[in-house]
Design a protein around this motif. Structure first.
Motif, PDB file in Angstrom:
ATOM      1  N   TYR A 183       4.257  76.818  60.752  1.00  0.00           N
ATOM      2  CA  TYR A 183       3.226  76.823  61.854  1.00  0.00           C
ATOM      3  C   TYR A 183       3.421  77.958  62.904  1.00  0.00           C
ATOM      4  O   TYR A 183       2.563  78.425  63.429  1.00  0.00           O
ATOM      5  N   LEU A 184       4.707  78.404  62.862  1.00  0.00           N
ATOM      6  CA  LEU A 184       5.042  79.729  63.901  1.00  0.00           C
ATOM      7  C   LEU A 184       4.357  80.825  63.407  1.00  0.00           C
ATOM      8  O   LEU A 184       3.722  81.553  63.922  1.00  0.00           O
ATOM      9  N   MET A 185       4.734  80.995  62.048  1.00  0.00           N
ATOM     10  CA  MET A 185       4.169  82.117  61.295  1.00  0.00           C
ATOM     11  C   MET A 185       2.601  82.254  61.412  1.00  0.00           C
ATOM     12  O   MET A 185       1.917  83.156  61.921  1.00  0.00           O
ATOM     13  N   LEU A 186       1.924  81.059  61.383  1.00  0.00           N
ATOM     14  CA  LEU A 186       0.589  80.839  61.235  1.00  0.00           C
ATOM     15  C   LEU A 186      -0.142  81.118  62.714  1.00  0.00           C
ATOM     16  O   LEU A 186      -1.172  81.637  62.872  1.00  0.00           O
ATOM     17  N   ALA A 187       0.639  80.970  63.815  1.00  0.00           N
ATOM     18  CA  ALA A 187       0.361  81.168  65.164  1.00  0.00           C
ATOM     19  C   ALA A 187       0.435  82.489  65.507  1.00  0.00           C
ATOM     20  O   ALA A 187      -0.520  83.142  66.252  1.00  0.00           O
ATOM     21  N   ILE A 188       1.620  82.933  65.148  1.00  0.00           N
ATOM     22  CA  ILE A 188       2.244  84.102  65.827  1.00  0.00           C
ATOM     23  C   ILE A 188       1.401  85.265  65.238  1.00  0.00           C
ATOM     24  O   ILE A 188       0.901  86.359  66.097  1.00  0.00           O
ATOM     25  N   MET A 189       1.187  85.397  64.101  1.00  0.00           N
ATOM     26  CA  MET A 189       0.346  86.481  63.456  1.00  0.00           C
ATOM     27  C   MET A 189      -0.682  86.799  63.974  1.00  0.00           C
ATOM     28  O   MET A 189      -0.985  88.001  64.447  1.00  0.00           O
ATOM     29  N   PRO A 190      -1.924  85.941  64.160  1.00  0.00           N
ATOM     30  CA  PRO A 190      -3.061  86.469  64.892  1.00  0.00           C
ATOM     31  C   PRO A 190      -2.750  86.335  66.010  1.00  0.00           C
ATOM     32  O   PRO A 190      -3.514  87.489  66.932  1.00  0.00           O
ATOM     33  N   LEU A 191      -2.129  85.579  66.841  1.00  0.00           N
ATOM     34  CA  LEU A 191      -1.955  85.704  68.308  1.00  0.00           C
ATOM     35  C   LEU A 191      -1.501  87.189  68.750  1.00  0.00           C
ATOM     36  O   LEU A 191      -1.695  87.320  69.960  1.00  0.00           O
ATOM     37  N   SER A 192      -0.397  87.496  67.969  1.00  0.00           N
ATOM     38  CA  SER A 192       0.598  88.782  68.531  1.00  0.00           C
ATOM     39  C   SER A 192      -0.161  90.000  67.789  1.00  0.00           C
ATOM     40  O   SER A 192       0.275  91.060  68.218  1.00  0.00           O
ATOM     41  N   CYS A 197     -10.688  83.056  54.748  1.00  0.00           N
ATOM     42  CA  CYS A 197     -10.603  81.728  54.404  1.00  0.00           C
ATOM     43  C   CYS A 197      -9.712  81.343  53.202  1.00  0.00           C
ATOM     44  O   CYS A 197      -9.172  80.432  52.982  1.00  0.00           O
ATOM     45  N   LEU A 198     -10.047  82.347  52.186  1.00  0.00           N
ATOM     46  CA  LEU A 198      -9.475  82.121  50.898  1.00  0.00           C
ATOM     47  C   LEU A 198      -7.950  82.067  50.949  1.00  0.00           C
ATOM     48  O   LEU A 198      -7.221  81.470  50.166  1.00  0.00           O
ATOM     49  N   GLY A 258      -4.129  85.316  56.226  1.00  0.00           N
ATOM     50  CA  GLY A 258      -5.470  84.895  56.304  1.00  0.00           C
ATOM     51  C   GLY A 258      -6.108  84.676  57.569  1.00  0.00           C
ATOM     52  O   GLY A 258      -7.147  85.073  57.980  1.00  0.00           O
ATOM     53  N   PHE A 259      -5.140  84.096  58.516  1.00  0.00           N
ATOM     54  CA  PHE A 259      -5.383  83.938  59.946  1.00  0.00           C
ATOM     55  C   PHE A 259      -5.737  85.218  60.514  1.00  0.00           C
ATOM     56  O   PHE A 259      -6.501  85.565  61.345  1.00  0.00           O
ATOM     57  N   PHE A 260      -4.683  86.148  60.361  1.00  0.00           N
ATOM     58  CA  PHE A 260      -4.902  87.522  60.881  1.00  0.00           C
ATOM     59  C   PHE A 260      -6.024  88.173  60.410  1.00  0.00           C
ATOM     60  O   PHE A 260      -6.654  88.614  61.345  1.00  0.00           O
ATOM     61  N   ILE A 261      -6.522  88.012  59.195  1.00  0.00           N
ATOM     62  CA  ILE A 261      -7.625  89.064  58.786  1.00  0.00           C
ATOM     63  C   ILE A 261      -8.827  88.266  59.246  1.00  0.00           C
ATOM     64  O   ILE A 261      -9.769  88.674  59.724  1.00  0.00           O
TER      65      ILE A 261
END
Length: 428
Positions: A372-381, A351-352, A143-146
């Motif tokens: 948390y690492l998944m949530l951060a790394i997906m969009p940032l990388s 958001c969904l 979701g964060f990536f999208i």
């Protein structure tokens, strides 16, 4: 005819209708149609003929969607992945030194490995062995990536030398189009208006045209030559099969496509009982991509827009798949749609998916930190696979050091090891 569709795709059991499914399929297609124009351009960097690569993009997308529809009765969409095509070009060809033909052979073998996990008990065992916090983190991370993809493509977030990214000048036409389209899309979505995302995309294109960001000159050339496709069909080359770089490519690809698609499907499927067959359809699509001359197929994150529009069955993916065929002859028409018209849809869908964060037990740090690492790394990388890898490596480590190793399955240790190996081999 409606009753026939209802029987084939079990619409009543899923509490949906033909109209809802078809609108969902059209919505998914509209948000992912850009791949037709973009994938060929990326693959051409590796030396593949552009027009042939564009043709094979459409063929593989059609096949992938039909597999999802007719085998899995799943609303998910399969297309050549944006991260996967870059991995094919920049890692397999440029970094590991394979020819693009050898790269196709690696795609084919990775697809075979993928399929073995799906036709055995491997896929079900993997999905059962993954902790719930990891599954919810994958959904939220995607979701964060999208959302980041939408903000970036919509011109809201831009590159910055000092801070890497920053907020754009919101009076700039691309950003303004995104904001105006979002203002239209959000109330349509909240009021559950049928075809809400599709209406928003069309309105956004009109707004973009008024603000001067739509390039109508692309409509002048609708010519497309099929003559060069023979260079890609069955072009895979196994001459490097005895070399370390070749098997590094196969292993790396296998890790990426298996776990990236597992995360996406577990995160996006409204009915998780369809996971096994959806996963099988995905694996067959990767094998077909290697044979037909394309980079790996992936579960399109943009397909979440169709699911958010009400898509629940294979009629959604069937509709999207059918649209790829005429779209091949209308590539300039889809180039007219500005990314700013699609960006708001991605922002809302992001958001969904992020809402699944509420299922992660943040009061337990050993569960929260890998998530948390998944949530951060997906969009940032800008990589779903990298985010999943970091989370899976961290999970057994934090459990081990806190004396809670019994909570980690053997499978999680094995997955963590292979992801660690994936990073090591990728840095060689």
């Amino acid at each position: 005819m409606d009753s026939r569709w209802e029987r084939w795709f079990q619409l009543r059991e899923e509490k949906t209708t033909v109209r809802t499914e078809m609108v969902a399929g059209l919505t998914s297609f509209m948000t992912v149609a850009y791949i037709i124009a973009v994938n060929g351009a990326i693959l051409s960097l590796a030396g593949m003929p552009y027009e042939a690569a564009t043709i094979v993009t459409v063929i593989c997308s059609f096949i992938g969607c039909m597999l999802m529809a007719l085998w899995a009765n799943s609303p998910l969409i399969l297309v050549p992945g944006m991260g996967d095509n870059a991995f094919f070009v920049f890692t397999l060809v440029f970094s590991l030194g394979l020819s693009w033909q050898q790269g196709l052979a690696a795609v084919f073998l990775a697809g075979i490995i993928f399929m073995i996990t799906t036709v055995t008990k491997g896929a079900d065992y993997l999905s059962r062995s993954i902790p719930g916090s990891m599954i919810h983190a994958m959904t939220a991370g995607i979701g964060f990536f999208i959302a980041f993809l939408g903000l970036k493509n919509g011109g809201i977030i831009v590159a910055s030398e000092g801070t890497f990214v920053s907020l754009a000048n919101l009076s700039e036409p691309h950003a303004l189009t995104t904001i105006a389209t979002l203002v239209i899309a959000l109330p349509l979505f909240l009021r559950n208006v049928k075809g809400n995302f599709l209406i928003a995309i069309i309105a956004g294109t009109g707004i973009g045209a008024a603000l001067g960001i739509v390039d109508f000159t692309v409509l002048r050339d609708f010519n497309l030559s099929f003559g060069g496709y023979g260079e890609l069909f069955l072009a895979l080359d196994f001459s490097g099969i005895g070399t370390f770089p070749f098997w590094t490519a196969v292993f790396s690809l296998s890790m990426v496509i298996i776990f990236q698609n597992m995360g996406a499907q577990l995160g996006m499927l409204p009915n998780k009982s369809k996971f096994r067959k959806s996963f099988q359809a995905n694996s067959i699509s990767v094998i077909s991509a290697g044979l037909l001359g394309c980079s790996p197929m992936t579960t399109a994150a943009e397909g979440a827009t169709g699911i958010a529009s009400g898509g629940r069955t294979g009629l959604t993916s069937f509709t999207a798949g059918l649209l790829f065929i005429p779209a091949l002859f209308l590539v300039p028409l889809f180039k007219v749609i500005p990314s700013s018209a699609i960006a708001p849809v991605l922002i809302i869908v992001g958001c969904l998916m992020i809402m699944s964060m509420k299922e992660i037990p943040f009061d337990d740090f050993t569960e929260a930190f890998p998530a948390y690492l998944m949530l951060a790394i997906m969009p940032l990388s800008f990589s779903i696979a990298n985010g999943i890898a970091f989370g899976f490596i961290a999970y057994p480590i934090v459990k081990w050091v806190t004396g809670r190793r019994a909570e980690v399955s053997v499978t999680m240790y094995v997955i963590a090891f292979f992801f660690l190996l994936y990073f090591i081999l990728g840095s060689i």
